[in-house]
Design a protein around this motif. Sequence first.
Motif, PDB file in Angstrom:
ATOM      1  N   ALA B 155      43.937  39.784  22.661  1.00 42.53           N
ATOM      2  CA  ALA B 155      44.118  40.995  23.448  1.00 42.53           C
ATOM      3  C   ALA B 155      43.594  40.752  24.843  1.00 42.53           C
ATOM      4  O   ALA B 155      42.553  40.118  25.015  1.00 42.53           O
ATOM      5  N   PRO B 156      44.320  41.199  25.863  1.00 42.73           N
ATOM      6  CA  PRO B 156      43.852  40.994  27.232  1.00 42.73           C
ATOM      7  C   PRO B 156      42.708  41.936  27.563  1.00 42.73           C
ATOM      8  O   PRO B 156      42.591  43.013  26.983  1.00 42.73           O
ATOM      9  N   SER B 157      41.867  41.525  28.513  1.00 44.59           N
ATOM     10  CA  SER B 157      40.787  42.392  28.985  1.00 44.59           C
ATOM     11  C   SER B 157      41.256  43.101  30.248  1.00 44.59           C
ATOM     12  O   SER B 157      41.757  42.464  31.185  1.00 44.59           O
ATOM     13  N   ALA B 158      41.116  44.431  30.260  1.00 45.93           N
ATOM     14  CA  ALA B 158      41.558  45.205  31.425  1.00 45.93           C
ATOM     15  C   ALA B 158      40.784  44.777  32.666  1.00 45.93           C
ATOM     16  O   ALA B 158      41.335  44.754  33.766  1.00 45.93           O
ATOM     17  N   PHE B 159      39.505  44.407  32.499  1.00 48.94           N
ATOM     18  CA  PHE B 159      38.708  43.990  33.650  1.00 48.94           C
ATOM     19  C   PHE B 159      39.258  42.709  34.256  1.00 48.94           C
ATOM     20  O   PHE B 159      39.385  42.588  35.462  1.00 48.94           O
ATOM     21  N   GLU B 160      39.560  41.750  33.380  1.00 50.84           N
ATOM     22  CA  GLU B 160      40.100  40.487  33.891  1.00 50.84           C
ATOM     23  C   GLU B 160      41.409  40.733  34.626  1.00 50.84           C
ATOM     24  O   GLU B 160      41.677  40.142  35.668  1.00 50.84           O
ATOM     25  N   LEU B 161      42.238  41.616  34.059  1.00 51.16           N
ATOM     26  CA  LEU B 161      43.529  41.884  34.681  1.00 51.16           C
ATOM     27  C   LEU B 161      43.347  42.554  36.038  1.00 51.16           C
ATOM     28  O   LEU B 161      44.105  42.299  36.970  1.00 51.16           O
ATOM     29  N   ALA B 162      42.315  43.399  36.161  1.00 51.79           N
ATOM     30  CA  ALA B 162      42.126  44.137  37.412  1.00 51.79           C
ATOM     31  C   ALA B 162      41.491  43.273  38.493  1.00 51.79           C
ATOM     32  O   ALA B 162      41.574  43.603  39.674  1.00 51.79           O
ATOM     33  N   CYS B 163      40.845  42.172  38.098  1.00 50.73           N
ATOM     34  CA  CYS B 163      40.147  41.342  39.085  1.00 50.73           C
ATOM     35  C   CYS B 163      41.104  40.750  40.120  1.00 50.73           C
ATOM     36  O   CYS B 163      40.767  40.662  41.297  1.00 50.73           O
ATOM     37  N   GLY B 164      42.304  40.359  39.676  1.00 56.52           N
ATOM     38  CA  GLY B 164      43.266  39.763  40.611  1.00 56.52           C
ATOM     39  C   GLY B 164      43.672  40.740  41.707  1.00 56.52           C
ATOM     40  O   GLY B 164      43.502  40.457  42.901  1.00 56.52           O
ATOM     41  N   PRO B 165      44.217  41.919  41.327  1.00 51.86           N
ATOM     42  CA  PRO B 165      44.552  42.901  42.366  1.00 51.86           C
ATOM     43  C   PRO B 165      43.339  43.285  43.217  1.00 51.86           C
ATOM     44  O   PRO B 165      43.477  43.496  44.427  1.00 51.86           O
ATOM     45  N   ALA B 166      42.150  43.356  42.614  1.00 53.45           N
ATOM     46  CA  ALA B 166      40.953  43.683  43.406  1.00 53.45           C
ATOM     47  C   ALA B 166      40.696  42.603  44.443  1.00 53.45           C
ATOM     48  O   ALA B 166      40.304  42.894  45.580  1.00 53.45           O
ATOM     49  N   MET B 167      40.942  41.357  44.074  1.00 53.93           N
ATOM     50  CA  MET B 167      40.768  40.258  45.031  1.00 53.93           C
ATOM     51  C   MET B 167      41.770  40.385  46.178  1.00 53.93           C
ATOM     52  O   MET B 167      41.440  40.132  47.342  1.00 53.93           O
ATOM     53  N   VAL B 168      43.007  40.810  45.858  1.00 55.56           N
ATOM     54  CA  VAL B 168      44.012  41.002  46.906  1.00 55.56           C
ATOM     55  C   VAL B 168      43.528  42.052  47.908  1.00 55.56           C
ATOM     56  O   VAL B 168      43.596  41.854  49.123  1.00 55.56           O
ATOM     57  N   LEU B 169      43.002  43.161  47.389  1.00 56.33           N
ATOM     58  CA  LEU B 169      42.495  44.213  48.273  1.00 56.33           C
ATOM     59  C   LEU B 169      41.321  43.705  49.105  1.00 56.33           C
ATOM     60  O   LEU B 169      41.232  43.960  50.307  1.00 56.33           O
ATOM     61  N   LEU B 170      40.420  42.968  48.445  1.00 52.47           N
ATOM     62  CA  LEU B 170      39.230  42.471  49.129  1.00 52.47           C
ATOM     63  C   LEU B 170      39.620  41.565  50.289  1.00 52.47           C
ATOM     64  O   LEU B 170      39.138  41.721  51.414  1.00 52.47           O
ATOM     65  N   LEU B 171      40.524  40.620  50.030  1.00 54.17           N
ATOM     66  CA  LEU B 171      40.894  39.685  51.087  1.00 54.17           C
ATOM     67  C   LEU B 171      41.698  40.392  52.178  1.00 54.17           C
ATOM     68  O   LEU B 171      41.585  40.048  53.361  1.00 54.17           O
ATOM     69  N   GLY B 172      42.499  41.384  51.787  1.00 50.74           N
ATOM     70  CA  GLY B 172      43.215  42.172  52.797  1.00 50.74           C
ATOM     71  C   GLY B 172      42.241  42.884  53.710  1.00 50.74           C
ATOM     72  O   GLY B 172      42.379  42.855  54.941  1.00 50.74           O
ATOM     73  N   ALA B 173      41.222  43.497  53.125  1.00 52.39           N
ATOM     74  CA  ALA B 173      40.210  44.190  53.934  1.00 52.39           C
ATOM     75  C   ALA B 173      39.478  43.197  54.827  1.00 52.39           C
ATOM     76  O   ALA B 173      39.156  43.500  55.983  1.00 52.39           O
ATOM     77  N   LEU B 174      39.262  41.987  54.309  1.00 54.11           N
ATOM     78  CA  LEU B 174      38.627  40.957  55.125  1.00 54.11           C
ATOM     79  C   LEU B 174      39.507  40.619  56.327  1.00 54.11           C
ATOM     80  O   LEU B 174      39.019  40.444  57.448  1.00 54.11           O
ATOM     81  N   GLY B 175      40.821  40.541  56.095  1.00 48.83           N
ATOM     82  CA  GLY B 175      41.745  40.272  57.199  1.00 48.83           C
ATOM     83  C   GLY B 175      41.657  41.343  58.267  1.00 48.83           C
ATOM     84  O   GLY B 175      41.640  41.047  59.464  1.00 48.83           O
TER      85      GLY B 175
END
Lengths: 238, 533, 290
Positions: B155-175
């Motif tokens: 079974a997938p972990s919702a946290f693991e799945l959310a980490c990728g999109p969260a990283m996208v937001l984080l790096l976008g904000a960094l930009g």
Amino acid sequence: MTGLRITRSLVGPTLRATRQIPLLVGATLAAALVVAPAAGGTDLDVGSWAGLLRFAAMIAALGVTFVLDDPSAATTSVLPVSRALRYALRVAVAVPASVLGWLAAATAGHQVAVSHVSTPLRLPALTLEAATIFVLAVAITVGVARLRPDGSIGVVAAPVYLIVVGALYALPGRAALFVATTSAQWDEVHQIWGLLLIVSTSAAFLLAREPASRRRRGHPRVGNQTIRSDDPRVNAIS
Amino acid sequence: MSAPAAVHAPSPDTGTATAARPAPGRACLALARVEAVRLARHPAVLVGIAAYLIPWGYSWATQGPAGRFPVLQDSDRGTQIRLLPLALATLLAANLATLRPVQNGTQPLLDVLVLPSRHRAAAMLAALVPIGLIAAALVGARIAVLAARPGASGAPSAFELACGPAMVLLLGALGVLLGELFRSPAVAPLASVVLAVLILAALLPGRLADSSAQWLLPLASRPDGSPPLPAGLLGRPAGWHLAYLVGLTALLVAAVLAVSRGRGAALGTVAAGGLALTVAAGVLQLRSPSGDLMMARSEATYQPASRQTCEHRGTLAYCVFPAFTPQIAGWDGVVHGILRRTPPEVMKQPWTIRQRVWAISAQSGGGLAPEVPAAQWRADDLRHGTPGAVPVATNWNDDDSVLGLAGQLAYRVVLGANVTAPTGATVVCEARGALMIWLAGQATARSRHGLDSRVSGSTGGVTIPTGGFDSGYDIPTRALTLGLRMLAQPADVIADRVLRSWPELTAAGTTFERVGALLGVEVPPADQDGVCP
Amino acid sequence: MSQPTVTATGLTLRYRATVALRDVSFSLGTGVTGLLGPNGAGKTSLLRILATSIVADHGDLRVLGADPRTAPGRLAVRRRLGYLPQNPGFYPNFTAFAFVDYVAILKELTDRPARHDEVRRVLAAVGLSDQRTRKIKTLSGGMRQRVALAAALLGDPGLLVLDEPTVGLDPEQRLRFRELIAGLGEGRTVLLSTHQTEDVTTVCQRVIVLDAGMIRFEGDPVELATVARGRVWSSPVRAPEALVSWRTGTGVHRNVGHPPPGAPLVEPTLEDGYLLLLDPARAHGAGAAA
């Protein structure tokens, strides 16, 4: 030789007209990427050192994508001195910083590899990779410069370079270019690197030539509506 | 202003007047929508999306039947590194969008417009949300497609799945922040390459990858290729890592707003909340695994039987960790592929196939065990009445695991069910090795494929892996070559001859020449490597 | 007239779906020629073709006796060309002298003392002798424009191509610039693009009107005014017959178009002729804006 004298006279102004900061930052970061863990005594295997050196080469070459940025491109592009010479000088400006960055990284990597790691680091082949990446960055930048006559080139060339290098890095399985130092395909892959170096160099030279005339297309027949001052129609216009 | 607005008679064009002067929030939203569309259509972002889809399509096209058995608690974190190109692209694109006024010389014009700079910055940040949603959709699509495979387990972990999109937001904000801080377009490419290098360097084998410090990077998922652990043994602090990413993003958002002259209590709250979350989650994710977890991992490694459930099919028992049941469908073909070539007395034995896993070393469950704990397994199996259980790895999506099961079953079929599990030092020197190679290789197409990859990747003999472990038993060159020659013959012809001479072929001391004569296969010359006397 | 400096026959240029120039033919001799036209008429495209920055899709072009479509021809043109682009970029950290000197090197002036003399000469010609050691980022817009003109004047070019050089200058700077350009036209060919009719009346010996990629007029500025002879009249209110009409400072409307019988005709100016030649729809827009 006029060409030689022009080249000599251009070195100083070109140096000052070229964007240096991305270049210096890139070279410094590249060197730091290997020198810092080496100086800190980080315990890595030879594959990791090779990986760090490869990343260093990629960072060092990033700065070169900004060297053709020329705010006065509208003026300089129609002067007699050829585009190839102007570009060559600007790239030449980029070479020392990048080479120094690479040398620092390679020396640090070599020191560690000699003292701690049993398997060889294979520096000559890694240097071939670094040179190819550098020339690839040059070729991409020169190619982008053709498409952007306004002279703001790095802003497009840098992302394109990152995408191309990222794609090369991600090549899977048999097509992989960044192979492990222990790989059986090492020599074979580095023949491909050599080929890539030749192709990139040729591409850079070809792309640096003056753009040829645009493709000829069907001639639109439009009536000539010019009016000469002695034209009797002058008084008949509505 | 003392005169209340209500005093004025409502004019007929009140509606248009309101529309012409919307609240800053609505203007901000409208701007965010425009910027979001521009971001989503930015070439770098499109390339980032393609970089997610192309490897997926490539593996889908080339993987074949192996792709039928994904393990979802492994695949969930695999989506993170796949989103790295999109995250870096978002950094670049958001940075360029932030720099656009400077690059195009419209800054002086924008400075005197109604919408203040902090609202423009807020709109830019809000425009990242749709990109995050695109990332989430990409993640959701992949995990949904994987979960729909018939052999999908875990079974997938919702946290693991959310980490990728969260990283996208984080790096976008960094930009966006880099664009607000530096006017040079060179900063974002440099920052993205440095980030990429740090993340990729942390994935190189070495101290950083093994230390918990890698959790401080935006991406901490090492695709080490080792067999997946049962979900309960993973011990990945994915939830804390997600909170850490969210905290960092909040900090960046606060920094962007502060740089663009934002003020107010809300900003302070965001900054303080972000800082608290970053520090707390950042520290919590670095904790070492708890004692209970270590106990459970040790038990799963050395005495897995009590943690497993077994499915009985005739005389066969298939024992799996919880949620791995769908993989049994894959094993069945291999087991029957070997047993059908054996005499009835061998076929009818109560064979047990048991999942094995090395859960001791790394946090991610990675790290390959140096030694097969044969003695502990034997004791555990005896306690549970399954002596001589055949080990199988937890990753059935790998042809090497298929070869592992086939080879281990062949080993026991030939040497007898009660033999101890082979360890790294086991070498099968006799002609029986050729029979093991033949049995394992002919079982299924995937076991044959796994054997061929092992053979092409090694010189001399070949090592048959023990499920989930790097070590196994060795077949030296001569036996391997004879086995491969047997595989080159029509299977049914060889199978008939094998069945007819089974006792002699499986007996100790039968010479290569004798085996060659019995099977009608040309015998390779003796080994020169000195492994076998 | 001696051998023309520029001879263009049937120049056509497209940018994807847009036709920037359609079958443009003209020739230029010594003196200042004004290239007049509204925004988007194709002026900059035509100038960039003459300056060897781009190549036309069709048509023949001789510039200074060379064919800029061939590599040797292009080089020959560039050696004798002065070009002031519409948006000349600068290196903000260069001094005016260093920038012009850099361009001089790119113009193959290799002898250092001679080159420095030439740089000083062109800076003096544009009246920047005193500012030559100042960094470009500290110069005003008008001064930067003059730095760019100085760069264009290097090496005494046989053809000067100036793309809207008076845009953004204050009235005094504009006067000085016009004076400068008028002087440059002596013994040399100058092509000056503008959408200011005053630029043309004050400095040009010839004028070319370009609109929607086509040449509408080529000739003497005085003759451009005569195009509107009998087509300009005054009226107390906006005349419905007018193609273009605007209220003058005296409160009277000046109309260009088909005068009604008996309307009080007015002596036309170059501007009247220019407005009359433009595409009527656009001319209306221009009139409304005026």
